[in-house]
Design a protein around this motif. Structure first.
Motif: not given
Length: 57
Positions: A7-17, A27-37
């Motif tokens: 949603i365009g609010v890109c901030l990794i929380n330091k407590e829950h990561h 990791d999920e964000i970085a790999q998104w384009l390579a993942l299957s549907d």
């Protein structure tokens, strides 16, 4: 095709990561384009569950 939950609010929380906007891990964000549907659907499900768990009203 499964859409990104970003949603365009890109901030990794330091407590829950997880991102404060979409509740995905770095990791999920970085790999998104390579993942299957199916993998994207599973991540969206997990992100929704995280959001419910981590947001307190």
């Amino acid at each position: 095709m499964t859409e990104s939950p970003c949603i365009g609010v890109c901030l990794i929380n330091k407590e829950h990561h997880f991102c404060e906007g979409c509740f995905r891990s770095q990791d999920e964000i970085a790999q998104w384009l390579a993942l299957s549907d199916d993998q994207k659907k599973e991540i969206n499900k997990l992100a929704s569950e995280r959001q419910i768990k981590l947001i307190s009203f």
